[in-house]
Design a protein around this motif. Structure first.
Motif, PDB file in Angstrom:
ATOM      1  N   LYS A  23      -6.382   4.173  -5.572  1.00  0.00           N
ATOM      2  CA  LYS A  23      -6.846   4.995  -4.537  1.00  0.00           C
ATOM      3  C   LYS A  23      -8.400   5.145  -4.275  1.00  0.00           C
ATOM      4  N   GLY A  24      -9.138   5.162  -5.287  1.00  0.00           N
ATOM      5  CA  GLY A  24     -10.400   5.007  -5.587  1.00  0.00           C
ATOM      6  C   GLY A  24     -10.972   4.150  -4.663  1.00  0.00           C
ATOM      7  N   LEU A  25     -10.574   2.906  -5.009  1.00  0.00           N
ATOM      8  CA  LEU A  25     -10.895   1.606  -4.623  1.00  0.00           C
ATOM      9  C   LEU A  25     -10.840   1.448  -3.274  1.00  0.00           C
ATOM     10  N   TYR A  26      -9.578   1.873  -2.656  1.00  0.00           N
ATOM     11  CA  TYR A  26      -9.335   2.096  -1.200  1.00  0.00           C
ATOM     12  C   TYR A  26      -9.990   2.884  -0.499  1.00  0.00           C
ATOM     13  N   SER A  27     -10.723   4.060  -1.226  1.00  0.00           N
ATOM     14  CA  SER A  27     -11.508   5.224  -0.515  1.00  0.00           C
ATOM     15  C   SER A  27     -12.857   4.428  -0.369  1.00  0.00           C
ATOM     16  N   ALA A  28     -13.528   3.440  -1.390  1.00  0.00           N
ATOM     17  CA  ALA A  28     -14.662   2.794  -1.217  1.00  0.00           C
ATOM     18  C   ALA A  28     -14.410   1.933  -0.040  1.00  0.00           C
ATOM     19  N   LEU A  29     -13.509   1.169  -0.048  1.00  0.00           N
ATOM     20  CA  LEU A  29     -13.281   0.225   0.964  1.00  0.00           C
ATOM     21  C   LEU A  29     -13.505   0.738   2.443  1.00  0.00           C
ATOM     22  N   ALA A  30     -12.744   1.727   2.495  1.00  0.00           N
ATOM     23  CA  ALA A  30     -12.827   2.576   3.637  1.00  0.00           C
ATOM     24  C   ALA A  30     -14.048   2.952   4.131  1.00  0.00           C
ATOM     25  N   CYS A  31     -15.082   3.407   3.268  1.00  0.00           N
ATOM     26  CA  CYS A  31     -16.433   3.611   3.546  1.00  0.00           C
ATOM     27  C   CYS A  31     -16.963   2.495   4.067  1.00  0.00           C
ATOM     28  N   TYR A  32     -16.820   1.234   3.829  1.00  0.00           N
ATOM     29  CA  TYR A  32     -17.438  -0.107   3.999  1.00  0.00           C
ATOM     30  C   TYR A  32     -16.787  -0.459   5.445  1.00  0.00           C
ATOM     31  N   ALA A  33     -15.586   0.106   5.770  1.00  0.00           N
ATOM     32  CA  ALA A  33     -14.972  -0.688   7.101  1.00  0.00           C
ATOM     33  C   ALA A  33     -15.610  -0.280   7.997  1.00  0.00           C
ATOM     34  N   ASN A  34     -15.474  -1.078   9.144  1.00  0.00           N
ATOM     35  CA  ASN A  34     -16.049  -1.034  10.475  1.00  0.00           C
ATOM     36  C   ASN A  34     -14.885  -0.388  11.302  1.00  0.00           C
ATOM     37  N   LYS A  35     -15.060  -0.229  12.605  1.00  0.00           N
ATOM     38  CA  LYS A  35     -14.309   0.341  13.455  1.00  0.00           C
ATOM     39  C   LYS A  35     -12.630  -0.361  13.593  1.00  0.00           C
ATOM     40  N   GLU A  36     -12.861  -1.845  13.425  1.00  0.00           N
ATOM     41  CA  GLU A  36     -11.801  -2.646  13.159  1.00  0.00           C
ATOM     42  C   GLU A  36     -11.197  -2.423  11.793  1.00  0.00           C
ATOM     43  N   ARG A  37     -11.697  -1.870  10.954  1.00  0.00           N
ATOM     44  CA  ARG A  37     -11.122  -1.347   9.406  1.00  0.00           C
ATOM     45  C   ARG A  37     -11.202  -2.796   8.889  1.00  0.00           C
ATOM     46  N   LYS A  62      -5.690  -6.666  -6.194  1.00  0.00           N
ATOM     47  CA  LYS A  62      -4.259  -7.380  -6.255  1.00  0.00           C
ATOM     48  C   LYS A  62      -3.090  -6.249  -5.943  1.00  0.00           C
ATOM     49  N   GLU A  63      -3.269  -5.079  -6.726  1.00  0.00           N
ATOM     50  CA  GLU A  63      -2.604  -3.839  -6.632  1.00  0.00           C
ATOM     51  C   GLU A  63      -2.353  -3.364  -5.041  1.00  0.00           C
ATOM     52  N   LEU A  64      -3.568  -3.300  -4.543  1.00  0.00           N
ATOM     53  CA  LEU A  64      -3.371  -2.854  -3.169  1.00  0.00           C
ATOM     54  C   LEU A  64      -2.917  -3.997  -2.092  1.00  0.00           C
ATOM     55  N   LYS A  65      -2.928  -4.988  -2.498  1.00  0.00           N
ATOM     56  CA  LYS A  65      -2.308  -6.385  -1.674  1.00  0.00           C
ATOM     57  C   LYS A  65      -1.032  -6.192  -1.843  1.00  0.00           C
ATOM     58  N   THR A  66      -0.554  -6.023  -2.986  1.00  0.00           N
ATOM     59  CA  THR A  66       1.015  -5.678  -3.446  1.00  0.00           C
ATOM     60  C   THR A  66       1.658  -4.656  -2.424  1.00  0.00           C
ATOM     61  N   LYS A  67       0.912  -3.489  -2.323  1.00  0.00           N
ATOM     62  CA  LYS A  67       1.178  -2.609  -1.566  1.00  0.00           C
ATOM     63  C   LYS A  67       1.105  -2.406  -0.233  1.00  0.00           C
ATOM     64  N   ASN A  68       0.714  -3.619   0.184  1.00  0.00           N
ATOM     65  CA  ASN A  68       0.437  -3.985   1.738  1.00  0.00           C
ATOM     66  C   ASN A  68      -0.529  -3.003   2.330  1.00  0.00           C
ATOM     67  N   LEU A  69      -1.428  -2.705   1.508  1.00  0.00           N
ATOM     68  CA  LEU A  69      -2.647  -1.628   2.267  1.00  0.00           C
ATOM     69  C   LEU A  69      -3.911  -2.370   2.424  1.00  0.00           C
ATOM     70  N   ILE A  70      -4.009  -3.631   2.104  1.00  0.00           N
ATOM     71  CA  ILE A  70      -5.103  -4.417   2.415  1.00  0.00           C
ATOM     72  C   ILE A  70      -4.448  -5.849   2.820  1.00  0.00           C
ATOM     73  N   LYS A  71      -5.141  -6.494   3.314  1.00  0.00           N
ATOM     74  CA  LYS A  71      -4.976  -8.140   3.679  1.00  0.00           C
ATOM     75  C   LYS A  71      -6.181  -8.616   3.547  1.00  0.00           C
TER      76      LYS A  71
END
Length: 80
Positions: A23-37, A62-71
């Motif tokens: 969840k922490g990594l996902y949050s960090a990635l969200a901070c780097y994401a542009n409007k297209e995510r 790998k965990e986030l990919k497995t959960k289909n939260l990132i691609k």
């Protein structure tokens, strides 16, 4: 001081099947994401940002990919 914000769905925050570190990594990635995510921070940058090893970042991706939260799309990551 510069601030960066990211949007994280409540569903992700409250999902008991996602580790707190992921969840922490996902949050960090969200901070780097542009409007297209999409975003493309390096493993090294994420490792430094979260104060964990590069190996840990790879495991969490790998965990986030497995959960289909990132691609992965080439060098970019698309976040849900």
């Amino acid at each position: 001081m510069s601030y960066s914000y990211g949007i994280v769905s409540r569903d992700i925050i409250l999902d008991p099947d996602i580790t707190l570190q992921a969840k922490g990594l996902y949050s960090a990635l969200a901070c780097y994401a542009n409007k297209e995510r999409t975003c493309f921070p390096s493993i090294s940058t994420l490792s430094n940002d979260l104060n964990v090893s590069e190996r840990t970042i790879k495991r969490l991706i790998k965990e986030l990919k497995t959960k289909n939260l990132i691609k992965r799309m080439g060098r970019k990551l698309l976040i849900k």
